[in-house]
Design an enzyme around this catalytic site. Structure first.
Site, PDB file in Angstrom:
ATOM      1  N   CYS A 245       4.618  43.227  53.489  1.00  0.00           N
ATOM      2  CA  CYS A 245       5.485  43.257  54.661  1.00  0.00           C
ATOM      3  C   CYS A 245       6.799  43.966  54.357  1.00  0.00           C
ATOM      4  O   CYS A 245       7.533  44.319  55.256  1.00  0.00           O
ATOM      5  CB  CYS A 245       5.741  41.840  55.141  1.00  0.00           C
ATOM      6  SG  CYS A 245       6.165  40.685  53.838  1.00  0.00           S
ATOM      7  N   HIS A 246       7.081  44.188  53.072  1.00  0.00           N
ATOM      8  CA  HIS A 246       8.336  44.877  52.735  1.00  0.00           C
ATOM      9  C   HIS A 246       8.256  46.354  53.072  1.00  0.00           C
ATOM     10  O   HIS A 246       9.255  47.060  53.053  1.00  0.00           O
ATOM     11  CB  HIS A 246       8.641  44.676  51.255  1.00  0.00           C
ATOM     12  CG  HIS A 246       7.601  45.199  50.344  1.00  0.00           C
ATOM     13  ND1 HIS A 246       6.526  44.432  49.913  1.00  0.00           N
ATOM     14  CD2 HIS A 246       7.451  46.417  49.782  1.00  0.00           C
ATOM     15  CE1 HIS A 246       5.774  45.193  49.109  1.00  0.00           C
ATOM     16  NE2 HIS A 246       6.301  46.396  49.023  1.00  0.00           N
TER      17      HIS A 246
ATOM     18  N   ASN B 271       3.478  35.539  57.823  1.00  0.00           N
ATOM     19  CA  ASN B 271       2.655  36.164  56.790  1.00  0.00           C
ATOM     20  C   ASN B 271       2.020  35.138  55.846  1.00  0.00           C
ATOM     21  O   ASN B 271       2.731  34.475  55.111  1.00  0.00           O
ATOM     22  CB  ASN B 271       3.534  37.141  55.991  1.00  0.00           C
ATOM     23  CG  ASN B 271       2.695  37.925  55.002  1.00  0.00           C
ATOM     24  OD1 ASN B 271       1.538  37.622  54.791  1.00  0.00           O
ATOM     25  ND2 ASN B 271       3.277  38.931  54.418  1.00  0.00           N
TER      26      ASN B 271
ATOM     27  N   TYR C 113       7.766  48.541  63.039  1.00  0.00           N
ATOM     28  CA  TYR C 113       7.069  47.481  63.763  1.00  0.00           C
ATOM     29  C   TYR C 113       6.365  48.071  64.988  1.00  0.00           C
ATOM     30  O   TYR C 113       5.203  47.770  65.252  1.00  0.00           O
ATOM     31  CB  TYR C 113       8.061  46.403  64.199  1.00  0.00           C
ATOM     32  CG  TYR C 113       8.654  45.667  63.025  1.00  0.00           C
ATOM     33  CD1 TYR C 113       7.995  44.567  62.480  1.00  0.00           C
ATOM     34  CD2 TYR C 113       9.850  46.091  62.435  1.00  0.00           C
ATOM     35  CE1 TYR C 113       8.522  43.898  61.387  1.00  0.00           C
ATOM     36  CE2 TYR C 113      10.384  45.422  61.349  1.00  0.00           C
ATOM     37  CZ  TYR C 113       9.721  44.335  60.828  1.00  0.00           C
ATOM     38  OH  TYR C 113      10.239  43.679  59.744  1.00  0.00           O
TER      39      TYR C 113
ATOM     40  N   GLU D 108       9.257  51.891  44.712  1.00  0.00           N
ATOM     41  CA  GLU D 108       7.987  52.529  45.068  1.00  0.00           C
ATOM     42  C   GLU D 108       8.161  53.999  45.409  1.00  0.00           C
ATOM     43  O   GLU D 108       7.203  54.719  45.633  1.00  0.00           O
ATOM     44  CB  GLU D 108       7.360  51.794  46.256  1.00  0.00           C
ATOM     45  CG  GLU D 108       6.971  50.369  45.887  1.00  0.00           C
ATOM     46  CD  GLU D 108       6.232  49.681  47.031  1.00  0.00           C
ATOM     47  OE1 GLU D 108       6.130  50.270  48.108  1.00  0.00           O
ATOM     48  OE2 GLU D 108       5.755  48.577  46.801  1.00  0.00           O
TER      49      GLU D 108
END
Length: 103
Positions: free
Chosen positions: A55-56, A47, A24, A84
């Site tokens: 946002c993850h 969001n 952040y 990912e």
DNA sequence: ATTTTGACTTAAG
DNA sequence: GCTTAAGCCAAAA
């Protein structure tokens, strides 16, 4: 649209490559306000487009997964990041290996 | 327009 | 390692 700052946060968040994560505070700094980490969190909470704004891929300064009210919450977020290719250390993302270097 | 709140961060006990 | 306190910002009430 909430504000120029928030829009910038969304823009930066969309630039985070797959398999990488950002903090952040990092996004806040890239947006121009290094101390607006909290505001970044608000931007994620409000969001408007989750599929357009990953946002993850945004985690706390130490890699901890905070917030995330979508799906199954934190567990879902963690699972997504692992899928990912983000390196994980227990319940925290390994920033040393997977933190987005930004610009 | 003012107050409260929160998906933060860093420092200190 | 965990809890408390303080600092800063933007959105929501």
């Amino acid at each position: 649209m909430a504000s120029a700052f928030t829009e910038k946060i969304y823009e930066l968040t969309r630039k985070i490559p797959k398999g990488k994560v950002a903090t952040y505070g990092q996004l806040a700094a890239l947006a121009g306000n290094a101390k607006a980490a909290r505001a970044v969190g608000m931007a994620m909470r409000t969001n408007p487009d989750i599929p357009a704004t990953p946002c993850h891929r945004v985690v706390a300064s130490d890699g901890s997964l905070t917030g995330y009210s979508a799906g199954y919450g934190i567990p879902s977020k963690k699972k997504m990041l692992i899928a990912e290719g983000v390196a994980f250390k227990g319940e925290k993302a390994d920033l040393s290996l997977s933190q987005w270097k930004g610009k």
